[in-house]
Design a protein around this motif. Sequence first.
Motif, PDB file in Angstrom:
ATOM      1  N   ARG A 216       0.855  -1.182   0.000  1.00 14.27           N
ATOM      2  CA  ARG A 216       0.000   0.000   0.000  1.00 14.27           C
ATOM      3  C   ARG A 216       0.891   1.232   0.000  1.00 14.27           C
ATOM      4  NH1 ARG A 216      -2.306   3.339   4.084  1.00 14.27           N
ATOM      5  NH2 ARG A 216      -4.429   4.069   3.617  1.00 14.27           N
TER       6      ARG A 216
ATOM      7  N   SER B 147      -3.356   9.060   9.598  1.00 10.79           N
ATOM      8  CA  SER B 147      -4.362   8.160   9.037  1.00 10.79           C
ATOM      9  C   SER B 147      -3.772   7.153   8.055  1.00 10.79           C
ATOM     10  CB  SER B 147      -5.473   8.966   8.357  1.00 10.79           C
ATOM     11  OG  SER B 147      -4.947   9.820   7.362  1.00 10.79           O
ATOM     12  N   SER B 148      -2.627   7.478   7.461  1.00 12.85           N
ATOM     13  CA  SER B 148      -2.027   6.576   6.475  1.00 12.85           C
ATOM     14  C   SER B 148      -1.037   5.585   7.080  1.00 12.85           C
ATOM     15  CB  SER B 148      -1.322   7.385   5.378  1.00 12.85           C
ATOM     16  OG  SER B 148      -0.242   8.144   5.904  1.00 12.85           O
TER      17      SER B 148
ATOM     18  N   THR C 185       4.094  13.069   7.321  1.00 12.68           N
ATOM     19  CA  THR C 185       2.979  12.439   6.620  1.00 12.68           C
ATOM     20  C   THR C 185       1.734  12.506   7.501  1.00 12.68           C
ATOM     21  OG1 THR C 185       2.282  10.454   5.395  1.00 12.68           O
ATOM     22  CG2 THR C 185       3.497  10.100   7.456  1.00 12.68           C
ATOM     23  N   SER C 186       0.683  11.776   7.145  1.00 12.94           N
ATOM     24  CA  SER C 186      -0.553  11.778   7.929  1.00 12.94           C
ATOM     25  C   SER C 186      -0.611  10.550   8.838  1.00 12.94           C
ATOM     26  CB  SER C 186      -1.769  11.780   7.002  1.00 12.94           C
ATOM     27  OG  SER C 186      -1.808  10.598   6.219  1.00 12.94           O
TER      28      SER C 186
ATOM     29  N   SER D 135       1.475   5.562   0.120  1.00 16.43           N
ATOM     30  CA  SER D 135       1.003   6.870   0.536  1.00 16.43           C
ATOM     31  C   SER D 135       2.141   7.860   0.282  1.00 16.43           C
ATOM     32  CB  SER D 135       0.587   6.870   2.019  1.00 16.43           C
ATOM     33  OG  SER D 135       1.654   6.443   2.846  1.00 16.43           O
TER      34      SER D 135
ATOM     35  N   TRP E  43      -2.687  10.053   0.290  1.00 11.32           N
ATOM     36  CA  TRP E  43      -2.735  10.374   1.711  1.00 11.32           C
ATOM     37  C   TRP E  43      -1.363  10.826   2.207  1.00 11.32           C
ATOM     38  CZ3 TRP E  43      -4.397   5.192   0.383  1.00 11.32           C
ATOM     39  CH2 TRP E  43      -5.766   5.117   0.109  1.00 11.32           C
TER      40      TRP E  43
ATOM     41  N   GLU F 277      -6.917   7.978  -4.321  1.00 11.62           N
ATOM     42  CA  GLU F 277      -6.336   6.928  -3.491  1.00 11.62           C
ATOM     43  C   GLU F 277      -4.823   6.872  -3.673  1.00 11.62           C
ATOM     44  OE1 GLU F 277      -6.902   2.135  -2.691  1.00 11.62           O
ATOM     45  OE2 GLU F 277      -8.090   3.175  -4.207  1.00 11.62           O
TER      46      GLU F 277
ATOM     47  N   SER G  98      -7.841  12.941   5.767  1.00 13.87           N
ATOM     48  CA  SER G  98      -8.905  12.010   5.449  1.00 13.87           C
ATOM     49  C   SER G  98      -9.904  12.612   4.474  1.00 13.87           C
ATOM     50  CB  SER G  98      -9.618  11.596   6.735  1.00 13.87           C
ATOM     51  OG  SER G  98     -10.052  12.750   7.419  1.00 13.87           O
TER      52      SER G  98
END
Length: 265
Positions: free
Chosen positions: A23, A40-41, A37-38, A25, A178, A175, A198
């Motif tokens: 995955r 959430s990721s 970075t975030s 980001s 993030w 997508e 988000s």
Amino acid sequence: MVQPGELPFNALIELTKQDSSVRTSCGSVLSMQWILTSSSSVQQDSTRPGAFTVHAGKYDLLQREGSEQSRSVQRVLCHPEFDGSVEGHNDIALLLLAKSLSFNDYVQPVALETNGLVYPTGVATISGYGSIRADGSKASYLTRWSVTIMAPEVCIATLASSNLSLFCTDPATCEGDWGAPLVQRRGDQWVQIGLMSSGTQCVFFGPPTYYTHVARFFSWINETISTPVADEPDGAVRPVSGVLLIGALLTATLYYLTHKQYITQ
């Protein structure tokens, strides 16, 4: 398509999941050893830092380039008050690299906005490695878009609850974006004002894109990257490379030190 060296602060973050799927980001280079970075990721796998790989100086996703620097991650540090909600309260994180980056024409740190009391306005640039169409078509290179920052009252009206750590732009992300940096040009430098937080999976049209207001977390960033980190497994404390953050008007120019030094304020 972004030309190599044009936006040298971008970072591609790869996460190898436990089922061996990958995955991706995005993030931005803060110093030789720190990536912004975030939460959430990265939060879901924050206890497995070795599952993350950061690629700086990456432009063409279909081949390995001479400009690319790949590093494993030693620590994943999410903001302690990140609530994991869809609306991303305190959605910001830092990655500590296991080995320092080397700065050159293709890899450079980004400057940070420092005044969290001023709401961002105007046009900004978002860049990332995410999908380029709503059908999920993958990008083959680093891409960029110009977006317009929405007025605060318009942004707030789209949220279920008040969130002062977010602001909005017109839709322009998908997508895989993030954590991507949102920047504005100030003189001869790029200044990061936000990072993609988000929102819906792909927002090229319809709802806005939400961004963490980076300047509101200036103190947390500075304190975190200036603090010695305990090594595993013996717990010994060693200094890590830091950054010097200097306010100038509403921005800060980010300077780096050698891996043997760090600075506190």
